[in-house]
Design a protein around this motif. Structure first.
Motif, mmCIF file in Angstrom:
data_model
loop_
_atom_site.group_PDB
_atom_site.id
_atom_site.type_symbol
_atom_site.label_atom_id
_atom_site.label_comp_id
_atom_site.label_asym_id
_atom_site.label_seq_id
_atom_site.Cartn_x
_atom_site.Cartn_y
_atom_site.Cartn_z
ATOM 1 N N THR A 199 0.830 -1.204 0.000
ATOM 2 C CA THR A 199 0.000 0.000 0.000
ATOM 3 C C THR A 199 0.865 1.255 0.000
ATOM 4 O O THR A 199 0.540 2.243 -0.667
ATOM 5 N N ARG A 202 2.077 1.813 -3.461
ATOM 6 C CA ARG A 202 1.029 2.391 -4.298
ATOM 7 C C ARG A 202 0.904 3.892 -4.040
ATOM 8 O O ARG A 202 0.787 4.696 -4.974
ATOM 9 N N ALA A 203 0.915 4.266 -2.736
ATOM 10 C CA ALA A 203 0.798 5.686 -2.392
ATOM 11 C C ALA A 203 2.024 6.457 -2.871
ATOM 12 O O ALA A 203 1.905 7.583 -3.369
ATOM 13 N N GLU A 283 3.539 -0.405 12.581
ATOM 14 C CA GLU A 283 2.297 0.178 13.086
ATOM 15 C C GLU A 283 2.312 0.315 14.612
ATOM 16 O O GLU A 283 1.934 1.344 15.155
ATOM 17 N N ARG A 284 2.740 -0.711 15.311
ATOM 18 C CA ARG A 284 2.652 -0.727 16.756
ATOM 19 C C ARG A 284 3.915 -0.146 17.396
ATOM 20 O O ARG A 284 3.850 0.675 18.287
ATOM 21 N N SER A 307 -4.713 6.537 16.663
ATOM 22 C CA SER A 307 -3.595 6.201 15.795
ATOM 23 C C SER A 307 -4.084 6.021 14.374
ATOM 24 O O SER A 307 -5.273 5.974 14.101
ATOM 25 N N LEU A 308 -3.134 5.934 13.469
ATOM 26 C CA LEU A 308 -3.428 5.670 12.070
ATOM 27 C C LEU A 308 -2.739 4.371 11.669
ATOM 28 O O LEU A 308 -1.692 4.026 12.208
ATOM 29 N N ASN A 309 -3.304 3.684 10.720
ATOM 30 C CA ASN A 309 -2.653 2.567 10.044
ATOM 31 C C ASN A 309 -1.311 3.053 9.463
ATOM 32 O O ASN A 309 -1.221 4.180 8.982
ATOM 33 N N ALA A 311 0.383 2.371 6.771
ATOM 34 C CA ALA A 311 0.346 2.745 5.356
ATOM 35 C C ALA A 311 -0.413 4.057 5.179
ATOM 36 O O ALA A 311 -0.020 4.910 4.378
ATOM 37 N N MET A 312 -1.515 4.214 5.941
ATOM 38 C CA MET A 312 -2.304 5.448 5.860
ATOM 39 C C MET A 312 -1.466 6.637 6.302
ATOM 40 O O MET A 312 -1.480 7.694 5.659
ATOM 41 N N GLY A 315 0.941 7.472 3.624
ATOM 42 C CA GLY A 315 0.238 8.084 2.502
ATOM 43 C C GLY A 315 -0.080 9.549 2.759
ATOM 44 O O GLY A 315 0.169 10.416 1.910
ATOM 45 N N VAL A 316 -0.621 9.832 3.944
ATOM 46 C CA VAL A 316 -0.975 11.216 4.288
ATOM 47 C C VAL A 316 0.281 12.076 4.350
ATOM 48 O O VAL A 316 0.296 13.212 3.860
#
Lengths: 331, 331
Positions: A199, A202-203, A283-284, A307-309, A311-312, A315-316
């Protein structure tokens, strides 16, 4: 099959047994059990598969279907019509070398050894074509009309890593690039989830990153889940293997963390010109403290919730860094 | 088990057979086969499970372990010490009503009927506690020290929807809120992937959205995959069921599409005040044309590559809308 709770017995594992006992159990246990193991003489009652060819030589296992007559070079006068018999080949045996290789490439070690990987599905293969990647081998379901060597549908589904089966797949060489000297690089550190790696790829492609750099503990970007999640970005975005420390990453280094440092939008002026590397952790666990300490900047995405994922978040951050760059280059 | 390609036979399905034939096959086929089917008299050689209790009444299937002596109300004088025998209960049978319900709630229809859902894992249950949700029932692995009724590990793993098994889970009531009258709402239209729905929920919570609205064709946000992907945001973000058209959505409606309309950052001034609803479609198909036509604004995220994951697009758009709102409210 009778469900355990209907038979009034405790549920303990599957009520299924293998039709055959485990291979080579008991006194033969110490012998090699792989495909290249020593073999007993073939029993008389087992039917030979390839009777006419010597074993191990040219075992391409191709069935020749009825020849298709095609005419080429027909001129308007009707004279000189040249008929060429083309015999299309369909792979009908699971012993085919290409199918064997596809099966093997599901394992990370084999991908590293062979320097190759498998991409599945028409979308991904189109993306590879668009990016100018030549496959080592390309297979498709017999009768699908897709490019590649035709394979019986059952055999292709059996080697597919996708749940729903696939109509086409291809083997490609892995490619790693040298570190980008300009633009935005995303460096992944310990991102062990292959879906997240895909992901982020892709971003990174979508937001025009120059490269994705793969640090220690990061999932193989050429694994089936990562390739799938990248939706073809694996063919378009240069991948870099980062063996060195933070100091070896190009340009200004920005550690993306959860709740420390500067809010990302406020870094604007400091990152306006020159290359930038964004470091993203798992992530963690996030980035290790020593990696964060070695970076030029520490930034977070201003959020309200927990929190955010991973990949998210990447991406942001990519979106924001690109926006900063565009705003400052407009000025 | 012998692999088909090692046995030199064509790979055709699993080489496993059920130990027992299918239940009630042959002449009994027409009879009801469910758990409440007509039953033959119990054969003499089958051991009874619950001999002392009437069937169907109070089948709580609890094993009472050795009583634990606990002292409560001990005052400093040592007089009046009151000993209470507490008998901790451990669920040891798959017939337990709570376990049955957890199993049933894996199906969407049963979730809708019961108005309930299951959350698994300590992180999610902590998020539920933090948001003040009271579970209908709460289970944990025996000896784990977690709150809830203790269950034998094997039984809890058998009802878990997570691949790796779980140490605790709980059943909660589904909650749907009325449409938000202020702030930012995300409306999902035809987002059929439950992982994407959960990821959007998480991003909506992170970027402080007022509500997530669920349009037609969207996956159940209370399904196990969506609950998992939301990482607890399902307990924190109000969910709204949107049965009406685009006109019924609150505030200015913004359709998020791939490559049409205005670039999202340029919408700034028009969305500065009052409620906003962001409409997000499925990854491949996007929003239907009539929905896009009915919206007040059409916007896209400025990207260079091919496309973004639906959840990623929603997350970036939420970030951008929140940034616009913060920038304009600062002025």
């Amino acid at each position: 099959m009778d469900h355990p709770h209907q038979r009034r017995r405790a549920a303990r594992g599957h009520d299924l047994r293998a039709v055959h006992p485990r291979p080579q159990a008991g006194r033969d246990r110490a012998r090699p059990q792989g495909a290249r193991r020593h073999r007993r003489p073939r029993p008389r009652d087992v039917q030979a598969i390839r009777r006419r060819r010597p074993r191990g030589v040219g075992c391409c296992c191709l069935a020749r279907s009825a020849p298709t007559q095609t005419f080429t070079g027909v001129d308007s006068s009707g004279i000189g019509a040249l008929s060429v018999f083309r015999t299309p080949v369909i792979i009908t045996s699971p012993h085919n070398e290409t199918l064997k290789q596809v099966r093997k490439l599901a394992a990370k070690r084999e991908r590293a050894r062979a320097g190759a990987f498998v991409a599945e599905g028409e979308d991904l293969l189109e993306a590879a074509d668009a990016a100018g990647w030549e496959p080592r081998a390309r297979l498709c379901v017999a009768g699908s009309g897709l490019p590649g060597t035709e394979v019986e549908a059952e055999l292709l589904h059996a080697v597919s890593q996708l749940g729903s089966g696939t109509r086409t797949l291809a083997i490609y060489d892995q490619r790693y690039a040298p570190a980008a000297t300009d633009g935005l690089t995303v460096h992944l550190h310990g991102v062990h989830d292959p879906g997240n790696v895909g992901t982020v790829l892709r971003a990174a492609h979508a937001f025009g990153a120059a490269a994705v750099s793969l640090g220690p503990g990061t999932a193989d970007p050429y694994g089936p889940k990562a390739v799938r999640a990248s939706m073809g970005a694996v063919f378009a975005t240069p991948l870099v293997r980062a063996h060195g420390g933070v100091g070896d990453l190009p340009g200004a280094t920005v550690a993306l963390v959860a709740r420390a440092g500067t809010a990302l939008p406020r870094l604007g002026a400091q990152l306006a010109d020159g290359p930038v590397t964004l470091l993203v952790g798992a992530e963690r666990d996030g980035l290790p403290d020593d990696v964060v300490a070695a970076c030029d900047h520490v930034a977070h995405i201003p959020i309200e919730g927990e929190s955010l994922n991973a990949a998210m978040a990447a991406g942001v951050a990519l979106y924001e860094l690109r926006r900063i760059h565009m705003v400052t280059s407009d000025e």
